[in-house]
Design an enzyme around this catalytic site. Structure first.
Site, PDB file in Angstrom:
ATOM      1  N   ARG A  46       0.861  -1.177   0.000  1.00  0.00           N
ATOM      2  CA  ARG A  46       0.000   0.000   0.000  1.00  0.00           C
ATOM      3  C   ARG A  46       0.904   1.236   0.000  1.00  0.00           C
ATOM      4  O   ARG A  46       2.113   1.137   0.106  1.00  0.00           O
ATOM      5  CB  ARG A  46      -1.032  -0.003   1.136  1.00  0.00           C
ATOM      6  CG  ARG A  46      -0.699  -0.666   2.398  1.00  0.00           C
ATOM      7  CD  ARG A  46       0.432  -0.036   3.187  1.00  0.00           C
ATOM      8  NE  ARG A  46       0.208   1.385   3.376  1.00  0.00           N
ATOM      9  CZ  ARG A  46       1.149   2.280   3.614  1.00  0.00           C
ATOM     10  NH1 ARG A  46       2.432   1.929   3.671  1.00  0.00           N
ATOM     11  NH2 ARG A  46       0.888   3.542   3.785  1.00  0.00           N
ATOM     12  N   GLY A  47       0.252   2.421  -0.133  1.00  0.00           N
ATOM     13  CA  GLY A  47       1.038   3.643  -0.281  1.00  0.00           C
ATOM     14  C   GLY A  47       1.128   3.962  -1.764  1.00  0.00           C
ATOM     15  O   GLY A  47       1.389   3.077  -2.587  1.00  0.00           O
ATOM     16  N   ALA A  48       0.892   5.239  -2.095  1.00  0.00           N
ATOM     17  CA  ALA A  48       0.711   5.610  -3.509  1.00  0.00           C
ATOM     18  C   ALA A  48       1.863   5.184  -4.438  1.00  0.00           C
ATOM     19  O   ALA A  48       1.634   4.466  -5.423  1.00  0.00           O
ATOM     20  CB  ALA A  48       0.445   7.113  -3.595  1.00  0.00           C
ATOM     21  N   GLN A 194      -1.844   2.403  10.086  1.00  0.00           N
ATOM     22  CA  GLN A 194      -0.567   2.434   9.347  1.00  0.00           C
ATOM     23  C   GLN A 194       0.520   3.172  10.119  1.00  0.00           C
ATOM     24  O   GLN A 194       1.705   2.889   9.967  1.00  0.00           O
ATOM     25  CB  GLN A 194      -0.750   3.105   7.971  1.00  0.00           C
ATOM     26  CG  GLN A 194      -1.500   2.275   6.949  1.00  0.00           C
ATOM     27  CD  GLN A 194      -2.986   2.574   6.947  1.00  0.00           C
ATOM     28  OE1 GLN A 194      -3.557   2.927   7.963  1.00  0.00           O
ATOM     29  NE2 GLN A 194      -3.632   2.414   5.799  1.00  0.00           N
ATOM     30  N   ASP A 235      -1.799  11.052  -1.890  1.00  0.00           N
ATOM     31  CA  ASP A 235      -2.228  10.039  -2.868  1.00  0.00           C
ATOM     32  C   ASP A 235      -2.553  10.664  -4.206  1.00  0.00           C
ATOM     33  O   ASP A 235      -2.452  10.006  -5.255  1.00  0.00           O
ATOM     34  CB  ASP A 235      -3.427   9.264  -2.328  1.00  0.00           C
ATOM     35  CG  ASP A 235      -2.962   8.346  -1.209  1.00  0.00           C
ATOM     36  OD1 ASP A 235      -2.884   8.822  -0.065  1.00  0.00           O
ATOM     37  OD2 ASP A 235      -2.614   7.198  -1.502  1.00  0.00           O
TER      38      ASP A 235
END
Ligand code: MRU
Length: 346
Positions: A46-48, A194, A235
């Site tokens: 995950r994470g842009a 997170q 994002d």
């Protein structure tokens, strides 16, 4: 240094399973575009920027075994691209990376076998460039602080969310490297934690001084004068400077404004989406309500209680002190400064 995945010589994309951190360091090997799409959707990764890189490698895995003519190749590429693009809607890096791969394939005159190699190299190049961008943002972002500082951050915009090093956490790492970091206040970041699970894990491994706080403590510590700056990732950034980031970012920006604390966004140019005029147009992912009604699998409210679960919110441009990119630091008015930045890049 921590990285969210490895890509082997024989084309296996091995994810560090972020769902299981910090309890367990387990790995999930993926060899098909379907595997990678599932890993993105279920937030193994995950994470842009990280999902952009993973999608590019996933697209390569989707076409790797193709045998046939160029037309069939491009059709298959479209099919796998659509699959990977359907995983998460908010972070533009995902679509940016897939578009870049598609453009290379469409523009190429190479025969299919060579084109596959070219696409593999392109995906790895996207990864490499992200790592370089993070280091550049770290250096630039650290220059915004002239004395020892206490920084508050939200979610995880670290090595785990990128090709390595991190965006917001990259700035924090660079400050630490310069001896200018006193403390990181880490928002736990409900619902999926997170901050607590991933940011604290990264900082602890590297011996970077930090304290975990619950999301609702930020105002208290700002009022006490214990926060010198807020640094978060993004994002998607719209043309006017509105910023979509993890749910809770907007409230933090409002608190920072009230207390006169600078609010910085660290985001590579791959996170800019100048095709959208404002944040209102950014699609906000709605996730399963169980993420809110449970913590670590245990229900925290009555059975009959329903919840809302938007994964991101939009911070209006007026609340953003500056946006740190790898090409430079931009300030308001963002409609002009972001456009200039990208034109300078071309
Ligand atoms: O839902 P997630 O964990 O993918 O959300 C991640 C964030 O909101 C990050 O702050 C953002 O992607 C920037 S990561 C460098």
């Amino acid at each position: 240094m921590t990285v969210p995945f490895k890509f082997t010589e024989d084309d296996t994309l091995i994810f560090l399973d972020q769902r299981r951190l910090p309890w367990e360091e387990s790995h999930l090997p993926c060899t098909t575009a379907e595997d990678v799409a599932r890993a993105i959707k279920e937030m193994v990764v995950r994470g842009a920027p990280a999902i952009g890189i993973a999608a590019a490698l996933g697209l390569y895995l989707g076409i790797r075994d193709y045998e046939g003519d160029k037309e069939g190749f491009l059709n298959l590429l479209e099919e796998k691209k659509a699959l990977l693009a359907s995983t998460r809607p908010t972070a533009v890096n995902l679509f940016w990376a897939l578009d870049r791969m598609e453009e290379v394939a469409k523009a190429s005159v190479l025969p299919v076998e060579k084109l596959k190699k070219r696409l593999r190299a392109e995906a790895l190049r996207i990864w490499e460039e992200d790592l370089e961008a993070n280091r550049a943002m770290g250096k630039l972002g650290a220059s915004l602080f002239s004395r020892t500082s206490r920084i508050l951050t939200h979610c995880n915009a670290g090595a785990l969310a990128t090709g390595g090093y991190g965006t917001a956490l990259g700035v924090i790492r660079a400050l630490h490297e310069k001896g200018l970091l006193e403390l990181v206040l880490v928002d736990e970041t409900r619902p999926l934690l997170q901050g607590a699970r991933l940011t604290a894990w990264e900082l602890e491994r590297e011996g970077i001084p930090h304290r975990l706080i619950t999301d609702n403590m930020a105002g208290h510590f700002m009022a006490k004068g214990m926060v010198d700056g807020v640094v978060v990732g993004a994002d998607r950034v719209a043309a006017n400077g509105d910023v979509a980031n993890k749910i809770g970012t907007y409230a933090l920006a409002l608190l920072a404004r009230h207390h006169g604390i600078p609010f910085y966004v660290a985001a590579p140019t791959s996170t800019l989406d100048l095709s959208l005029s404002s944040g209102e147009e950014i699609p906000i992912e709605e996730r399963n309500q169980e993420e809110v009604t449970t913590i670590a699998g245990r229900r925290i409210c009555p059975r009959g209680t329903q919840a809302f679960n938007p994964a991101f919110d939009v911070t209006p441009k007026e609340l953003v002190t500056a946006i740190i990119t790898e090409k430079g630091i931009v300030r308001p008015p963002y409609s002009a400064s972001l456009k200039n930045l990208l034109e300078k890049q071309e």
